[in-house]
Scaffold this motif. Sequence first.
Motif, PDB file in Angstrom:
ATOM      1  N   TRP A   1      40.342 -42.009  39.727  1.00 49.84           N
ATOM      2  CA  TRP A   1      41.186 -41.083  39.785  1.00 49.84           C
ATOM      3  C   TRP A   1      42.437 -41.491  38.663  1.00 49.84           C
ATOM      4  O   TRP A   1      43.077 -40.583  38.109  1.00 49.84           O
ATOM      5  CB  TRP A   1      41.869 -40.796  41.091  1.00 49.84           C
ATOM      6  CG  TRP A   1      41.203 -40.100  42.038  1.00 49.84           C
ATOM      7  CD1 TRP A   1      40.033 -39.686  41.752  1.00 49.84           C
ATOM      8  CD2 TRP A   1      41.325 -39.979  43.322  1.00 49.84           C
ATOM      9  NE1 TRP A   1      39.501 -38.911  42.867  1.00 49.84           N
ATOM     10  CE2 TRP A   1      40.166 -39.231  43.921  1.00 49.84           C
ATOM     11  CE3 TRP A   1      42.178 -40.680  44.314  1.00 49.84           C
ATOM     12  CZ2 TRP A   1      39.924 -39.119  45.224  1.00 49.84           C
ATOM     13  CZ3 TRP A   1      41.833 -40.410  45.722  1.00 49.84           C
ATOM     14  CH2 TRP A   1      40.834 -39.797  46.247  1.00 49.84           C
TER      15      TRP A   1
ATOM     16  N   ALA B   1      43.569 -39.049  35.527  1.00 45.44           N
ATOM     17  CA  ALA B   1      44.937 -38.651  35.217  1.00 45.44           C
ATOM     18  C   ALA B   1      45.434 -39.172  33.738  1.00 45.44           C
ATOM     19  O   ALA B   1      46.071 -38.300  33.094  1.00 45.44           O
ATOM     20  CB  ALA B   1      45.885 -39.328  36.327  1.00 45.44           C
TER      21      ALA B   1
ATOM     22  N   ARG C   1      47.772 -36.427  39.379  1.00 49.03           N
ATOM     23  CA  ARG C   1      46.851 -35.840  40.296  1.00 49.03           C
ATOM     24  C   ARG C   1      47.564 -36.178  41.830  1.00 49.03           C
ATOM     25  O   ARG C   1      47.942 -36.933  42.311  1.00 49.03           O
ATOM     26  CB  ARG C   1      45.680 -36.862  40.101  1.00 49.03           C
ATOM     27  CG  ARG C   1      44.508 -36.292  41.158  1.00 49.03           C
ATOM     28  CD  ARG C   1      43.343 -37.432  40.931  1.00 49.03           C
ATOM     29  NE  ARG C   1      42.411 -36.718  42.041  1.00 49.03           N
ATOM     30  CZ  ARG C   1      41.351 -36.411  41.438  1.00 49.03           C
ATOM     31  NH1 ARG C   1      40.981 -36.233  40.351  1.00 49.03           N
ATOM     32  NH2 ARG C   1      40.235 -36.104  42.518  1.00 49.03           N
TER      33      ARG C   1
END
Length: 637
Positions: free
Chosen positions: A395, A399, A406
Amino acid sequence: MADSGFFDGIVADEIRRSHGEPYIGSQCRHIWMPLKDVAEPLAGEELNPAAKGVLNIEQQPGRWNVVHPYHLHPIQDSHYQQYIPNPASLCASSGRSPCPDILPHNCTRGTSIPAGTGGERMTEPNQTTLLTKSDFLRYRTCPAYCWTHKYRPDLIPEAPIDALRRANDGGAIELLARDLFPDGVLVDARDATEATRATEIAIANGATTIFQAAVTTRSGLHARADVLTRHPSGHGWNLIEIKSSTSAAFDHKKDATFQRIAFTEAGFTLRDVQLMHLDRAYRRNGRVELERLFRFDSSVMAWSQRYLGETMAEIDAALTMVRHAEICPPCGCDQLTRGKRCPVFPVFHPELLGGNTVYDLVSINQKHLSEARDRGVMRLADWPADIRLNTRQRWQIEAVRSGQERVMRDPLRQFLATMQRPCYFLDYETVQTPVPLFRDTWPYQQVPFQYSVHVLDESGLLHHREFLWVERGENPIPPLADALRRDIGDEGSVLVWHKGFEGKRNEEMAASLPHLADFLLGLNHRMVDLMESVSQGMWIHPDFGGSTSIKRVLPVVAPDLAYDSLPIGGGALATLRWKQCVVDAMPPEGIDPEQTFANLRDYCRHDTLAMVRIWEYLNRLAGTAPATTADRVANLP
């Protein structure tokens, strides 16, 4: 290390490999002889098995001494005549230079240094090219760091406050520990040659305990022992290194092994090497009891045997490096994670200081970092797809690639729903010292001296409450806990950033204040850690750089609340300034206590206000934004 002249019993095997033939040492006082050549037992005693292979025959006026690991045995001239017919001829026939040009040599007379005490000194050593224990430890951290510290100290960045505090703590603890050795004599010369000579003089004058005893060896080692004391038997010495820590770490034993090697090479018979450190189990009860404050770790001799070869190889490499002032070795810290970088990393790798590089990947391990760097990957956005990552790491990379934060809205909503008003945004400031300052405290206990609480009530109004202890000589914990009890009610959530810290302080205060234990432990049951919104991946922003520090998160939320605008903008400086004004005898010149107290209040209040602003931002991200408190905050007293 060829021709080093070690004779410590436990390192005898290493000596034998270097000095298998009979050999007179650097001052023609030490002769190595295979044990099979010794005609008679040593004073009727059985030789320690650790000494297999080599004995040291040491010259004294009128006789020779046979030295083995733990005893100094006089032997008759007739004994040494059986296998040393002529020391001078042996020196010449050994196949080595008869005597290194360190001192004017005399193969038939000893030096002025008492037998068995060492003193393989250099008459005019080059101070820079000597290898000290500190140099050795810097070399183990990074060869480039060691070289820079010796030859380009102007390039060394200013040490952070925490590092300076640790250095000051170490010096203070060493001074305190000396009180346990009332017969100690201090060698206070700074120059290596003078310190070595002063040590020799102290021994010649009959000193049995020496602080900062110094040796300078033929190979170029320079060491100073915190405490060097005669063994109770009168034969040999004990070397004690004093540490301000509460345990004997790997690096501590490494540097003690360096000391052991240097002193042994210089001619000292070491019966024991010990580490002396603080005892975390100690609780102050009135005056400081030094006998209980310190404890000894006697495992170093056995430990150093295990790491002897490794340490000797490291010393050889470090010596080679320091002798080449014209060649700076490379800084290999670009192959390490951020927490293992040496202090001169910014000097050698300025191109790696930008954000969102592979070093910024949250919880990156050495294996994955090395794999990425071996492929030439530097930017986090270029991370190879085939190097597996955990969910939070993926993640973060997404980003960075998108340039957008996020947000996991459902988990974030559930997280925020656990908070019940009134909400108490709480932050402590603490002081920790190696010697406990107050009754019932222990070494390095985090003692709270200040707190800030922003209270968001049921109607959305924001209030501020605070406490700062400024009275000298008194334990701040009881009055702080009493004030906290008044400022925080029995209902509502207690919001913190990194609950492990505040929660542990509450547990410690509860243990010392039984009448408030239920309240303090109850705070922990009501505690919500705002940092979990970031650490658990509910909210990821490319500007966090993989960090969960409030100082990295706050600029995204409220750039107007920058910490660098504050006179005191960090916890380390806050602790230092409070200690200078409340604990130390007198604050340094230019430090005004009243202004310092005002700055401390501003800083601690800033921390809890930052949490309020982050909490508001999280609510907006989750779509549950309450009315803003910004206008109310601006009007707070």
